[in-house]
Structure formats: C-alpha cells, structure tokens
Enzyme design. Structure first.
Site, PDB file in Angstrom:
ATOM      1  N   ASP A 237      -2.183  -1.441  10.600  1.00 37.97           N
ATOM      2  CA  ASP A 237      -2.168  -1.171   9.025  1.00 37.97           C
ATOM      3  C   ASP A 237      -2.877  -2.877   8.865  1.00 37.97           C
ATOM      4  OD1 ASP A 237      -1.452   0.978   9.136  1.00 37.97           O
ATOM      5  OD2 ASP A 237       1.033   0.037   7.988  1.00 37.97           O
TER       6      ASP A 237
ATOM      7  N   LYS B  37       0.653  -1.243  -0.216  1.00 40.18           N
ATOM      8  CA  LYS B  37       0.404  -0.171  -0.116  1.00 40.18           C
ATOM      9  C   LYS B  37       0.815   1.212  -0.418  1.00 40.18           C
ATOM     10  CE  LYS B  37       1.135   0.978   4.193  1.00 40.18           C
ATOM     11  NZ  LYS B  37       1.756   2.810   4.661  1.00 40.18           N
TER      12      LYS B  37
END
Length: 282
Positions: free
Chosen positions: A135, A8
């Site tokens: 995350d 990401k």
C-alpha cells in the site's frame, strides 16, 4: 518536521489471482481519509542508529516497523549516512485495514527526500516504496485512485462527493497475511470496479452501493465473525454504502449525512467498538 500520515479505505477490492511469487494481483478503488497519524521526524547528527517510537502500546513492541523498513530502503537506494528519530502519534487504529503502517512508511520516505534534498521523483519513490509494502505507493500519491497489480499501478480517479466516513472496528484486529492465506478457499464477491468508479465520478450513491465489494470480507469474517455483525448493523441503520476495508477488521459506511454518522458513532462507541468519524479526501 511533523507530517500528517493519512488513512485510506478500499471502496472495492477484487482479487484477480495468485501470482508465482505468492502475492495476489488485485484491483482496488482506494480513497484517502482525513483521519491521520502525526509523524515527527528529526535528524540525529551524532546517533549511531535511527530510532522509531510510538505512543500506541500495540505497536511499541513490533519487531519490524515499516517506518524503519522504509528508511533503510531509502538509505540503500540513495546511500546517505544520516540517522533519524521518528515518533509516531497514532490515531489510525492498528490492524484495521486502514493502511496506517504503510501510510507512516510513505511519509517517512517523503520527509527524508525533503530533509536530505535527495530530489527523488514520485516515480522514484514508488519504485522504492513497493519494496516496503503493497500500500506504500498509494500513500505516496494519496489521491482517490484505481490501484492494480500488488499495489504499484495507480490511476487517479474523479470523485464528485466528499462523503462522510464512519469507521467501526472490532477491538480485535486481523493479520493481513492470515486473511490472504485463506482467501482462495472462499467464493469471490461480485465486485464491479467500473461501476464503483463511474458512481464516484457522477455522485451516484445507488450505483456505488450496487457495485462495491471486498473479496477478503468472507475470509476475514470467518476469522472474526464480529465483522459481519458490524456490517449487518450498519445496513440496518440505513447506510447503503457499506463494506470492509482492506483485510479488516474495520467496517465503514459512506454517507452524505453528517448528523447520521455522528449519532451512529456514539452508538457504536457505547457498544465498545473502536470508532472514527471522518471525511474522504478529494
């Protein structure tokens, strides 16, 4: 079973404040990438323990691997006795701000849920995941999203354009803990989260470029000045959507121009940086 474990970027990262538990409340726009590690996971019927191996020498000797941590968190929640062997084939650079460890942990959770027929919902997995890493919940969703709190509040967002993403990482990585530890000493960036979200929805590159920012970039740059060198160089190359991802040390540029990214990737590779050229996932 072999599963892709995607990276990401943080298109924006705004630090809202320090919580009583010493974590920081954040407001982030996060985009998944088609850059991925491959995770190979198998049940080991007669093994007394689970084992994690990795083909990246930087990770081979880590005392705490998030894959093992996520497996044990699932075991604590769902009370299974099965053991596994987990092999990580790395393409996502280590200590880069691209979420590789958290992504690996998330796909292990998804794999165990499937292999053991636990029937856990995504909401159930997110509750477990947020105990593993900040995350991890995002990677359980793995869609463009506004992410808030310490990473547990996820709101999907619309993205009109599938941008090319050029990632340029100095050889040295950064510790997330060290960057956050000094972050409150630095002036915050002018991050307009709403502007970033609107720009993505409308495909407005100018609005995205004007609105993005990362409150961790100045503290990260103080620890590793090469981050600023890469950032300035990408801007001079004519990229307008440029920032640092997470707590660093990766700097990225988004562009509609595949050829431009390809040529820049060759340039930075020759200069000795770790480079990845990929696309965002919609």
């Amino acid at each position: 079973m072999i599963i892709k474990s995607y990276a990401k970027i943080n298109l924006s990262l705004k630090v809202i404040g320090l919580r009583p538990d010493d974590y920081h409340d954040l407001q982030m726009v996060m985009l998944p990438l088609d850059l991925f590690d491959a995770i190979e996971i198998e049940k080991m019927p007669f093994s007394p323990d689970s084992f994690v191996t990795c083909d990246d020498i930087e990770l081979a000797n880590l005392k705490e691997n998030l894959c093992k941590k996520s497996l044990e968190a699932m075991r604590a929640k769902y009370k299974f006795k099965d053991n596994f062997t987990i092999r990580i084939h790395k393409e996502i650079p280590f200590a880069s701000g691209l979420g590789g460890g958290s992504s690996n942990a998330a796909v292990v959770m998804l794999a165990v849920n499937q292999m053991l027929h636990l029937k856990a919902t995504n909401e159930d997995l997110i509750e477990v995941g947020k105990t593993v890493g900040a995350d991890v919940p995002f990677f359980l969703v793995n869609k463009p999203a506004l992410v808030e709190g310490i990473g547990e509040r996820i709101t999907p967002i619309k993205v009109k354009t599938q941008y090319e993403c050029l990632i340029v990482k100095p050889q040295q990585g950064l510790s997330t803990r060290e960057v956050y530890a000094i972050s409150d000493k630095f002036q915050k960036a002018r991050v307009d989260t709403d502007g970033v979200i609107k720009g993505l929805a409308n495909g407005d590159d100018t609005l995205i470029a004007k609105s993005l920012g990362n409150d961790l970039m100045l503290p990260a740059e103080s620890l590793l000045p090469d981050i600023g060198v890469v950032y300035d160089s990408l801007c001079k190359d004519g990229f307008t959507i440029v920032s640092m991802s997470g707590s660093g040390s990766s700097v990225f540029a988004l562009s509609r121009d595949n050829h431009k990214c390809h040529e820049a990737a060759k340039k930075y590779t020759k200069q000795g940086y770790i480079v990845r050229h990929c696309k965002i996932l919609l």
